[in-house]
Design a protein around this motif. Structure first.
Motif, short mmCIF file in Angstrom:
data_model
loop_
_atom_site.label_atom_id
_atom_site.label_comp_id
_atom_site.label_asym_id
_atom_site.label_seq_id
_atom_site.Cartn_x
_atom_site.Cartn_y
_atom_site.Cartn_z
N ASP A 101 0.82 -1.22 0.00
CA ASP A 101 0.00 0.00 0.00
C ASP A 101 0.85 1.27 0.00
N GLY A 102 2.00 1.18 -0.61
CA GLY A 102 2.92 2.31 -0.65
C GLY A 102 2.37 3.51 -1.39
N ASP A 103 1.57 3.26 -2.43
CA ASP A 103 0.98 4.39 -3.16
C ASP A 103 0.07 5.21 -2.24
N TRP A 104 -0.75 4.52 -1.45
CA TRP A 104 -1.63 5.22 -0.52
C TRP A 104 -0.80 5.92 0.55
N TRP A 105 0.20 5.23 1.08
CA TRP A 105 1.05 5.82 2.12
C TRP A 105 1.67 7.12 1.61
N PHE A 106 2.20 7.10 0.39
CA PHE A 106 2.86 8.30 -0.12
C PHE A 106 1.86 9.40 -0.46
N SER A 107 0.68 9.04 -0.93
CA SER A 107 -0.33 10.09 -1.19
C SER A 107 -0.72 10.77 0.12
N GLN A 108 -0.80 10.00 1.21
CA GLN A 108 -1.07 10.61 2.51
C GLN A 108 0.11 11.47 2.97
N TYR A 109 1.31 11.01 2.70
CA TYR A 109 2.51 11.79 3.01
C TYR A 109 2.40 13.17 2.36
N GLN A 110 2.00 13.19 1.10
CA GLN A 110 1.88 14.46 0.38
C GLN A 110 0.77 15.34 0.95
N ARG A 111 -0.33 14.73 1.40
CA ARG A 111 -1.40 15.52 2.03
C ARG A 111 -0.91 16.15 3.33
N TRP A 112 -0.22 15.37 4.14
CA TRP A 112 0.33 15.90 5.39
C TRP A 112 1.33 17.01 5.09
N LYS A 113 2.15 16.83 4.10
CA LYS A 113 3.13 17.85 3.71
C LYS A 113 2.41 19.16 3.39
N LYS A 114 1.36 19.08 2.58
CA LYS A 114 0.60 20.27 2.22
C LYS A 114 -0.04 20.90 3.45
N ALA A 115 -0.60 20.09 4.33
CA ALA A 115 -1.25 20.61 5.54
C ALA A 115 -0.26 21.41 6.38
N PHE A 116 0.93 20.88 6.59
CA PHE A 116 1.90 21.59 7.42
C PHE A 116 2.50 22.79 6.71
N GLU A 117 2.60 22.76 5.40
CA GLU A 117 3.04 23.95 4.66
C GLU A 117 2.04 25.09 4.83
N ILE A 118 0.76 24.76 4.71
CA ILE A 118 -0.29 25.77 4.90
C ILE A 118 -0.28 26.31 6.32
N ALA A 119 -0.25 25.40 7.29
CA ALA A 119 -0.30 25.81 8.70
C ALA A 119 0.93 26.58 9.14
N SER A 120 2.06 26.37 8.48
CA SER A 120 3.28 27.08 8.89
C SER A 120 3.19 28.58 8.62
N ASP A 121 2.21 29.00 7.84
CA ASP A 121 2.00 30.41 7.54
C ASP A 121 0.96 30.98 8.51
N ASN A 122 1.37 31.11 9.78
CA ASN A 122 0.52 31.65 10.84
C ASN A 122 -0.82 30.93 10.95
N GLY A 123 -0.77 29.61 10.87
CA GLY A 123 -1.98 28.82 10.91
C GLY A 123 -1.94 27.73 11.94
#
Length: 158
Positions: A131-153
């Motif tokens: 299930d590596g494809d799913w694992w990595f797609s979740q990795y990318q979602r988490w990456k985006k979430a923390f990028e957004i939140a790092s901007d005073n979020g």
């Protein structure tokens, strides 16, 4: 049941939020209050919400939400993240609640850096697991979430 994530960018305190007779936000679609969820996570994981006041009400400039998985699915993903990280990165996420809480912009900046710096290695790791494809797609979602939140979020676990 499972874990949902909402990341917010550029939080601003709402000075006079409209509250209904039950103590809930009337403008819940444009306002957010960390409240008891954050109070609980700060009690058990102190400092994760740094920069956010659980009693304040916030509006935001951008939000991003996703399903982190069922509780067992998220915990499988997180266990694989821990295996991948080998104790070097992602500690603030690996050692955090799987059901509720808030990670503020200060910790989000550190996690955004971890996700960005390890992305190529994470893709390679994903190719070695079921299930590596799913694992990595979740990795990318988490990456985006923390990028957004790092901007005073913040990142809200709910």
């Amino acid at each position: 049941m499972g874990l949902d994530i909402t990341a917010y960018r550029k939080l601003k305190v709402v000075e006079n939020p409209q509250i209904d007779e039950y103590g809930e936000l009337e403008n819940w679609d444009t306002e957010w209050r960390p409240g008891g969820s954050m109070e609980w996570s700060e009690k058990h994981f102190p400092g994760r919400g740094e920069g956010i006041d659980p009693q304040k009400v916030y509006s935001w400039e951008e939000e991003f939400g996703f399903r982190a998985g069922s509780y067992s699915g998220y915990n499988w993903w997180r266990a694989k993240l821990e295996q991948f990280a080998s104790g070097n990165d992602f500690d603030e996420l690996i050692n955090f609640a799987d059901n509720e809480g808030v990670i503020g912009f200060i910790v989000s900046k550190k996690l955004a850096k971890d996700f960005k710096e390890n992305e190529i290695k994470a893709k390679e790791f994903a190719e070695t697991i079921n299930d590596g494809d799913w694992w990595f797609s979740q990795y990318q979602r988490w990456k985006k979430a923390f990028e957004i939140a790092s901007d005073n979020g913040a990142v809200d676990f709910h």
